[in-house]
Structure formats: structure tokens, C-alpha cells
Motif scaffolding. Structure first.
Motif, short mmCIF file in Angstrom:
data_model
loop_
_atom_site.label_atom_id
_atom_site.label_comp_id
_atom_site.label_asym_id
_atom_site.label_seq_id
_atom_site.Cartn_x
_atom_site.Cartn_y
_atom_site.Cartn_z
N TRP A 45 40.09 65.93 12.11
CA TRP A 45 39.01 66.61 12.86
C TRP A 45 39.36 68.08 12.92
CZ3 TRP A 45 38.65 67.13 18.78
CH2 TRP A 45 37.46 67.75 19.15
N LEU A 46 38.62 68.88 12.18
CA LEU A 46 38.88 70.33 12.13
C LEU A 46 37.65 71.18 12.34
CD1 LEU A 46 41.20 70.65 9.01
CD2 LEU A 46 41.85 70.93 11.39
N LEU B 126 33.45 63.64 9.43
CA LEU B 126 32.99 63.63 8.04
C LEU B 126 32.99 65.01 7.40
CD1 LEU B 126 30.12 61.00 8.00
CD2 LEU B 126 32.33 60.88 6.88
N GLU B 127 32.72 66.03 8.18
CA GLU B 127 32.74 67.39 7.63
C GLU B 127 34.14 67.75 7.12
OE1 GLU B 127 31.52 71.91 8.97
OE2 GLU B 127 30.67 70.22 10.06
N THR B 128 35.16 67.36 7.86
CA THR B 128 36.54 67.58 7.41
C THR B 128 36.86 66.69 6.22
OG1 THR B 128 37.26 68.21 9.64
CG2 THR B 128 38.97 67.49 8.10
N ILE B 129 36.50 65.41 6.30
CA ILE B 129 36.79 64.46 5.23
C ILE B 129 36.14 64.89 3.92
CG2 ILE B 129 36.39 62.08 4.47
CD1 ILE B 129 36.84 61.29 7.45
N ASN B 130 34.98 65.49 3.98
CA ASN B 130 34.30 65.96 2.76
C ASN B 130 35.07 67.05 2.05
OD1 ASN B 130 32.15 64.18 2.73
ND2 ASN B 130 30.91 65.45 4.07
N GLU B 131 36.04 67.66 2.71
CA GLU B 131 36.89 68.68 2.09
C GLU B 131 38.08 68.08 1.34
OE1 GLU B 131 36.25 72.03 2.21
OE2 GLU B 131 34.39 71.52 3.26
N PHE B 132 38.32 66.79 1.52
CA PHE B 132 39.47 66.12 0.92
C PHE B 132 39.26 65.91 -0.57
CE2 PHE B 132 40.73 63.65 5.03
CZ PHE B 132 41.07 64.84 5.63
N ASP B 133 40.36 65.81 -1.30
CA ASP B 133 40.34 65.43 -2.71
C ASP B 133 39.72 64.04 -2.81
OD1 ASP B 133 41.33 64.04 -5.12
OD2 ASP B 133 42.48 65.87 -5.44
#
Length: 91
Positions: free
Chosen positions: A26-27, A67-74
Motif C-alpha cells: 500500500w503506497l 491495486l494501484e501499487t500492485i499494478n506497478e509490480f513486475d
């Protein structure tokens, strides 16, 4: 050597040398009618998630599953989600 770093709230990075596990990401945004924000604010969010190999999500509360943070993940990151109710909603 294992290094554990707390970004904010429940968001933790665990570096093992071989793997980097990001726990309860969560960022990005305010939640609960913008009454909660990641605290303390993360100075380098991209740097904190860089190199992540695994993501552990304990449960679906917004301060543990953003989800907004997770969407930044590889996209190749392995997702680890316990099979407990109501985590099935993550799928």
C-alpha cells in the motif's frame, strides 16, 4: 543475511539475497473516504518495490491490498495469497 524494511503501515519488504518479498503493499492512495494514508509517506516508492520477486497479501483490506501499487509490480512477480475468506475475491 535477511533484511526487513517497513515502508509504511503493514507494507514490509523482506530481502533474502535470492528473493525479495513485498508484503501487504500500500503506497499510493488515501482510503476509507481519504481518512487513511500510507504513513510515514514513502520517499522512494519505486525504489521500495524495485526488484520484488514475490508479493504476499495477508487479506483484502485496502491498506494491505492496494491495486494501484500492485499494478506497478513486475508482471512475473509470484503472488502469495492465503486461502482464507474472503481472499478469493482477489482473483
Amino acid at each position: 543475511m535477511i533484511k526487513i524494511t517497513n515502508a509504511c503501515n503493514g507494507f514490509v519488504r523482506i530481502d533474502t539475497g535470492k528473493y525479495t518479498v513485498l508484503c501487504d503493499p500500500w503506497l499510493k492512495k488515501g482510503i476509507f473516504d481519504n481518512s487513511w494514508y500510507p504513513y510515514p509517506p514513502v520517499k522512494d516508492p519505486e525504489g521500495f518495490i524495485k526488484g520484488g520477486t514475490h508479493c504476499f497479501i495477508s487479506h483484502i483490506h485496502e491498506d494491505h491490498y492496494d491495486l494501484e501499487t500492485i499494478n506497478e509490480f513486475d508482471r512475473n512477480m509470484m503472488m502469495l495469497v492465503p486461502d482464507v475468506y474472503p481472499n478469493h475475491l482477489i482473483q
